[in-house]
Motif scaffolding. Structure first.
Motif, PDB file in Angstrom:
ATOM      1  N   LEU A 262      -1.002   6.593   6.556  1.00  0.00           N
ATOM      2  CA  LEU A 262      -0.777   5.371   5.775  1.00  0.00           C
ATOM      3  C   LEU A 262      -1.825   5.169   4.684  1.00  0.00           C
ATOM      4  O   LEU A 262      -1.545   4.592   3.646  1.00  0.00           O
ATOM      5  CB  LEU A 262      -0.751   4.137   6.694  1.00  0.00           C
ATOM      6  CG  LEU A 262       0.311   4.116   7.794  1.00  0.00           C
ATOM      7  CD1 LEU A 262       0.335   2.762   8.478  1.00  0.00           C
ATOM      8  CD2 LEU A 262       1.692   4.448   7.227  1.00  0.00           C
ATOM      9  N   ARG A 263      -3.032   5.669   4.927  1.00  0.00           N
ATOM     10  CA  ARG A 263      -4.101   5.463   3.951  1.00  0.00           C
ATOM     11  C   ARG A 263      -3.735   6.114   2.614  1.00  0.00           C
ATOM     12  O   ARG A 263      -3.879   5.512   1.557  1.00  0.00           O
ATOM     13  CB  ARG A 263      -5.419   6.052   4.480  1.00  0.00           C
ATOM     14  CG  ARG A 263      -6.667   5.411   3.924  1.00  0.00           C
ATOM     15  CD  ARG A 263      -7.934   5.995   4.552  1.00  0.00           C
ATOM     16  NE  ARG A 263      -7.854   6.121   5.994  1.00  0.00           N
ATOM     17  CZ  ARG A 263      -8.188   5.167   6.842  1.00  0.00           C
ATOM     18  NH1 ARG A 263      -8.644   4.025   6.408  1.00  0.00           N
ATOM     19  NH2 ARG A 263      -8.073   5.368   8.147  1.00  0.00           N
ATOM     20  N   SER A 264      -3.231   7.355   2.715  1.00  0.00           N
ATOM     21  CA  SER A 264      -2.903   8.055   1.471  1.00  0.00           C
ATOM     22  C   SER A 264      -1.582   7.560   0.885  1.00  0.00           C
ATOM     23  O   SER A 264      -1.254   7.859  -0.255  1.00  0.00           O
ATOM     24  CB  SER A 264      -2.863   9.569   1.706  1.00  0.00           C
ATOM     25  OG  SER A 264      -1.985   9.879   2.762  1.00  0.00           O
ATOM     26  N   ALA A 265      -0.809   6.793   1.669  1.00  0.00           N
ATOM     27  CA  ALA A 265       0.454   6.252   1.153  1.00  0.00           C
ATOM     28  C   ALA A 265       0.229   4.997   0.316  1.00  0.00           C
ATOM     29  O   ALA A 265       1.144   4.525  -0.351  1.00  0.00           O
ATOM     30  CB  ALA A 265       1.397   5.926   2.316  1.00  0.00           C
ATOM     31  N   MET A 266      -0.991   4.453   0.367  1.00  0.00           N
ATOM     32  CA  MET A 266      -1.261   3.214  -0.366  1.00  0.00           C
ATOM     33  C   MET A 266      -1.348   3.479  -1.868  1.00  0.00           C
ATOM     34  O   MET A 266      -1.859   4.515  -2.292  1.00  0.00           O
ATOM     35  CB  MET A 266      -2.582   2.589   0.119  1.00  0.00           C
ATOM     36  CG  MET A 266      -2.535   1.995   1.515  1.00  0.00           C
ATOM     37  SD  MET A 266      -1.336   0.648   1.657  1.00  0.00           S
ATOM     38  CE  MET A 266      -0.093   1.413   2.702  1.00  0.00           C
ATOM     39  N   PRO A 267      -0.867   2.526  -2.665  1.00  0.00           N
ATOM     40  CA  PRO A 267      -1.018   2.677  -4.109  1.00  0.00           C
ATOM     41  C   PRO A 267      -2.487   2.535  -4.498  1.00  0.00           C
ATOM     42  O   PRO A 267      -3.298   2.027  -3.718  1.00  0.00           O
ATOM     43  CB  PRO A 267      -0.191   1.508  -4.672  1.00  0.00           C
ATOM     44  CG  PRO A 267      -0.094   0.523  -3.565  1.00  0.00           C
ATOM     45  CD  PRO A 267      -0.158   1.291  -2.289  1.00  0.00           C
ATOM     46  N   GLU A 268      -2.789   2.980  -5.693  1.00  0.00           N
ATOM     47  CA  GLU A 268      -4.152   2.842  -6.210  1.00  0.00           C
ATOM     48  C   GLU A 268      -4.535   1.364  -6.175  1.00  0.00           C
ATOM     49  O   GLU A 268      -3.733   0.510  -6.507  1.00  0.00           O
ATOM     50  CB  GLU A 268      -4.195   3.361  -7.646  1.00  0.00           C
ATOM     51  CG  GLU A 268      -5.550   3.845  -8.078  1.00  0.00           C
ATOM     52  CD  GLU A 268      -5.503   4.423  -9.477  1.00  0.00           C
ATOM     53  OE1 GLU A 268      -6.430   4.138 -10.230  1.00  0.00           O
ATOM     54  OE2 GLU A 268      -4.528   5.142  -9.789  1.00  0.00           O
ATOM     55  N   GLY A 269      -5.723   1.074  -5.732  1.00  0.00           N
ATOM     56  CA  GLY A 269      -6.130  -0.332  -5.707  1.00  0.00           C
ATOM     57  C   GLY A 269      -5.975  -0.984  -4.343  1.00  0.00           C
ATOM     58  O   GLY A 269      -6.389  -2.115  -4.155  1.00  0.00           O
ATOM     59  N   VAL A 270      -5.351  -0.286  -3.382  1.00  0.00           N
ATOM     60  CA  VAL A 270      -5.290  -0.812  -2.011  1.00  0.00           C
ATOM     61  C   VAL A 270      -6.033   0.159  -1.100  1.00  0.00           C
ATOM     62  O   VAL A 270      -5.623   1.310  -0.934  1.00  0.00           O
ATOM     63  CB  VAL A 270      -3.845  -0.999  -1.514  1.00  0.00           C
ATOM     64  CG1 VAL A 270      -3.844  -1.482  -0.066  1.00  0.00           C
ATOM     65  CG2 VAL A 270      -3.098  -1.980  -2.396  1.00  0.00           C
ATOM     66  N   HIS A 271      -7.146  -0.302  -0.563  1.00  0.00           N
ATOM     67  CA  HIS A 271      -7.987   0.568   0.256  1.00  0.00           C
ATOM     68  C   HIS A 271      -7.964   0.076   1.699  1.00  0.00           C
ATOM     69  O   HIS A 271      -8.247  -1.090   1.959  1.00  0.00           O
ATOM     70  CB  HIS A 271      -9.424   0.572  -0.268  1.00  0.00           C
ATOM     71  CG  HIS A 271      -9.490   0.771  -1.752  1.00  0.00           C
ATOM     72  ND1 HIS A 271      -9.383   2.006  -2.332  1.00  0.00           N
ATOM     73  CD2 HIS A 271      -9.605  -0.126  -2.772  1.00  0.00           C
ATOM     74  CE1 HIS A 271      -9.438   1.879  -3.652  1.00  0.00           C
ATOM     75  NE2 HIS A 271      -9.569   0.591  -3.943  1.00  0.00           N
ATOM     76  N   LEU A 272      -7.624   0.971   2.614  1.00  0.00           N
ATOM     77  CA  LEU A 272      -7.589   0.602   4.031  1.00  0.00           C
ATOM     78  C   LEU A 272      -8.906   1.011   4.686  1.00  0.00           C
ATOM     79  O   LEU A 272      -9.258   2.191   4.712  1.00  0.00           O
ATOM     80  CB  LEU A 272      -6.421   1.299   4.740  1.00  0.00           C
ATOM     81  CG  LEU A 272      -5.018   0.956   4.235  1.00  0.00           C
ATOM     82  CD1 LEU A 272      -3.967   1.626   5.114  1.00  0.00           C
ATOM     83  CD2 LEU A 272      -4.788  -0.546   4.177  1.00  0.00           C
ATOM     84  N   LEU A 273      -9.627   0.032   5.197  1.00  0.00           N
ATOM     85  CA  LEU A 273     -10.899   0.291   5.875  1.00  0.00           C
ATOM     86  C   LEU A 273     -10.727   0.101   7.376  1.00  0.00           C
ATOM     87  O   LEU A 273      -9.928  -0.715   7.818  1.00  0.00           O
ATOM     88  CB  LEU A 273     -11.984  -0.671   5.378  1.00  0.00           C
ATOM     89  CG  LEU A 273     -12.200  -0.813   3.877  1.00  0.00           C
ATOM     90  CD1 LEU A 273     -13.317  -1.823   3.609  1.00  0.00           C
ATOM     91  CD2 LEU A 273     -12.553   0.532   3.257  1.00  0.00           C
ATOM     92  N   SER A 274     -11.509   0.864   8.135  1.00  0.00           N
ATOM     93  CA  SER A 274     -11.554   0.677   9.581  1.00  0.00           C
ATOM     94  C   SER A 274     -12.802  -0.111   9.934  1.00  0.00           C
ATOM     95  O   SER A 274     -13.900   0.254   9.537  1.00  0.00           O
ATOM     96  CB  SER A 274     -11.618   2.039  10.292  1.00  0.00           C
ATOM     97  OG  SER A 274     -10.340   2.518  10.525  1.00  0.00           O
ATOM     98  N   GLY A 275     -12.630  -1.170  10.690  1.00  0.00           N
ATOM     99  CA  GLY A 275     -13.774  -1.993  11.063  1.00  0.00           C
ATOM    100  C   GLY A 275     -14.209  -1.760  12.503  1.00  0.00           C
ATOM    101  O   GLY A 275     -13.911  -0.710  13.091  1.00  0.00           O
ATOM    102  N   PRO A 276     -14.892  -2.738  13.067  1.00  0.00           N
ATOM    103  CA  PRO A 276     -15.455  -2.584  14.417  1.00  0.00           C
ATOM    104  C   PRO A 276     -14.417  -2.820  15.511  1.00  0.00           C
ATOM    105  O   PRO A 276     -14.498  -3.778  16.264  1.00  0.00           O
ATOM    106  CB  PRO A 276     -16.550  -3.654  14.449  1.00  0.00           C
ATOM    107  CG  PRO A 276     -16.053  -4.720  13.523  1.00  0.00           C
ATOM    108  CD  PRO A 276     -15.261  -4.025  12.461  1.00  0.00           C
TER     109      PRO A 276
END
Lengths: 367, 98
Positions: free
Chosen positions: A50-64
């Motif tokens: 899913l991370r690479s499926a996001m358009p430019e400008g949407v960043h998926l981060l993993s938190g705690p």
């Protein structure tokens, strides 16, 4: 294994396509960081690309969101010190066994002859205590609100039965204070949170409301299917687009808005909030769950004071920064070199739910 | 570890312990946190406790997701065979941690 986004592997490829189109549309002209705080979301995002499926400008981060990853080295060292008390039985969940403390792991201690047992439920630990009255049985508890009520119910049962040889070490954590701590962290900019599924089954939506009200940051509770996560992302972007900040429930199949009230009462009956140290995030006020004084007879932290070795963090490991979303796992200098799934250095690579393990296993790359 | 596994309640004894069917395996779980659960219901089970009654459809979807995960993850989550197998533990971890 989906390293590129393979929509055909989704339960509902058509819905996934529609959601991705909506995300693309809503993302135009934006640059936002969205963070999940649940180990199962971490794995699902990595697995389905899913991370690479996001358009430019949407960043998926993993938190705690990985319970053993956020457990501090000092807590791990204390658990190991408890395991070294002569003639005790130490029990814990499977993933705690492999996590490195300052110099060793519970698994390595077991190999040295300590009686360390993996249990599926704290009730199994209680059964050991009943069956072995002369021996002291410890349950080493970590994890979030999903787990805490089960441990609470077990302590209550031990208390009611007068089982004097059963003790719990509580390293349990509360999710909402950590989310607020991320927002307070000047090094991290998160514009929306994908809120955890089964943690929220217990907590309901109310504890997250300060995120929206105080920080004006939206949060959406998500299920675990890839389309669930895409749907949560679309709903976050829609809120951001409208300048709104609400806490929404996109996982009504598994989460009631009010949560599990019986389980919430169980937590409050047995535990009280305490300050807790999180790996990477440091001390967060009110983010831990300490056993109430009424149940002190079953509190390993009060009943024992074993010699705990001085805390040493693994050299070069940046798990702490990964857990805060400050760096992506592959930006750690050890990632894929000194630290691999076969030879993990830090807990984020050790646990199958850790961000580093997910990146490594599914060959993800940050952008 | 914060994933709960959907299971079907087969029976509940007087002590509040339910017999459940999880992926074809019979296990026990406590229904103390879901006092309204009854035989035939689907529940989310975590660490030996039912935490929520859910619809059968939700149970099916989450189970399908679980089955797509690796055996190790599945074993850890369901507590089935393999959860305590030393084979899954990287023996080098303590050395690498120093």
């Amino acid at each position: 294994m989906a390293t590129k986004t393979d929509l055909d592997s989704f339960r509902d490829p058509k819905l996934a396509r529609e959601l991705l189109d909506a995300i693309e549309r809503l993302a135009r002209g934006k640059n936002v960081n969205l963070m999940e705080v649940c180990g199962t979301h971490t794995v699902s995002i990595a697995r389905y690309g899913l991370r690479s499926a996001m358009p430019e400008g949407v960043h998926l981060l993993s938190g705690p969101g990985c319970p053993v990853c956020v457990t501090s080295n000092h807590d791990i060292d204390t658990m190991i010190a408890l395991a070294r008390i002569p003639d005790v039985i130490v029990t814990t969940f499977g993933d705690m066994i492999r996590v490195p403390g300052s110099s060793t792991t519970l698994g390595a201690e077991r190999a040295q002859g300590r009686d360390v047992r993996v249990v599926y439920s704290p009730l199994d630990a209680l059964a050991f205590a009943r069956e072995n009255p002369p021996r002291r049985v410890f349950f080493l508890g970590g994890g979030f609100e999903t787990t805490t009520p089960a441990i609470g119910a077990t302590i209550l049962t031990a208390h009611d039965e007068g089982l004097g040889n059963f003790f719990v070490y509580s390293a349990h954590k509360r999710t909402p204070p950590a989310i607020m701590a991320i927002e307070d962290d000047p090094e991290t900019q998160v514009n929306g949170f994908i809120l955890p599924g089964h943690v929220s089954t217990i907590t309901g939506l109310a504890p997250y409301r300060p995120l929206a009200e105080r920080y004006h940051v939206p949060g959406v509770v998500s299920g675990f299917e890839p389309v669930d996560i895409l749907s949560a992302i679309a709903r976050l972007l829609a809120q951001i687009d409208e300048g709104q900040a609400r806490i929404e429930n996109a996982y009504e199949r598994g989460v009631l808005d009010e949560g599990n009230v019986v389980a919430q009462r169980m937590i409050d009956r047995v535990f009280e909030p305490c300050d807790a140290t999180w790996r990477g995030l440091g001390v967060i006020p009110g983010s831990g769950s300490a056993i109430r004084p009424e149940f002190a007879d079953h509190d390993a932290a009060r009943a024992f004071s074993p010699d705990v070795e001085p805390t040493v963090e693994p050299r070069g490991c940046r798990c702490g920064d990964v857990l805060r979303g400050v760096i992506a796992p592959d930006r750690c200098p050890l990632f894929g070199r000194a630290c691999t799934a076969e030879h993990p250095v830090g807990p984020c690579m050790v646990s199958s739910e850790g961000s580093c393990a997910a990146y490594f296993r599914y060959q993800e790359h940050s952008r | 570890m914060c994933l709960a596994v959907p299971s079907k309640i087969v029976s509940i004894d007087d002590g509040g312990i339910a017999q459940i069917d999880v992926l074809g395996v019979r296990r026990d779980c406590s229904v103390r946190l879901t006092p309204n659960a009854k035989p035939g219901d689907y529940v989310l089970v975590h660490a030996g406790f039912a935490i929520q009654v859910v619809e059968e459809q939700e149970a099916d979807e989450t189970l399908r997701l679980l089955q797509e995960m690796s055996d190790r993850e599945l074993a850890e989550i369901t507590g089935q065979q393999g959860a305590d197998a030393p084979a899954g533990e990287p023996a080098a971890a303590p050395a690498a941690a120093r």
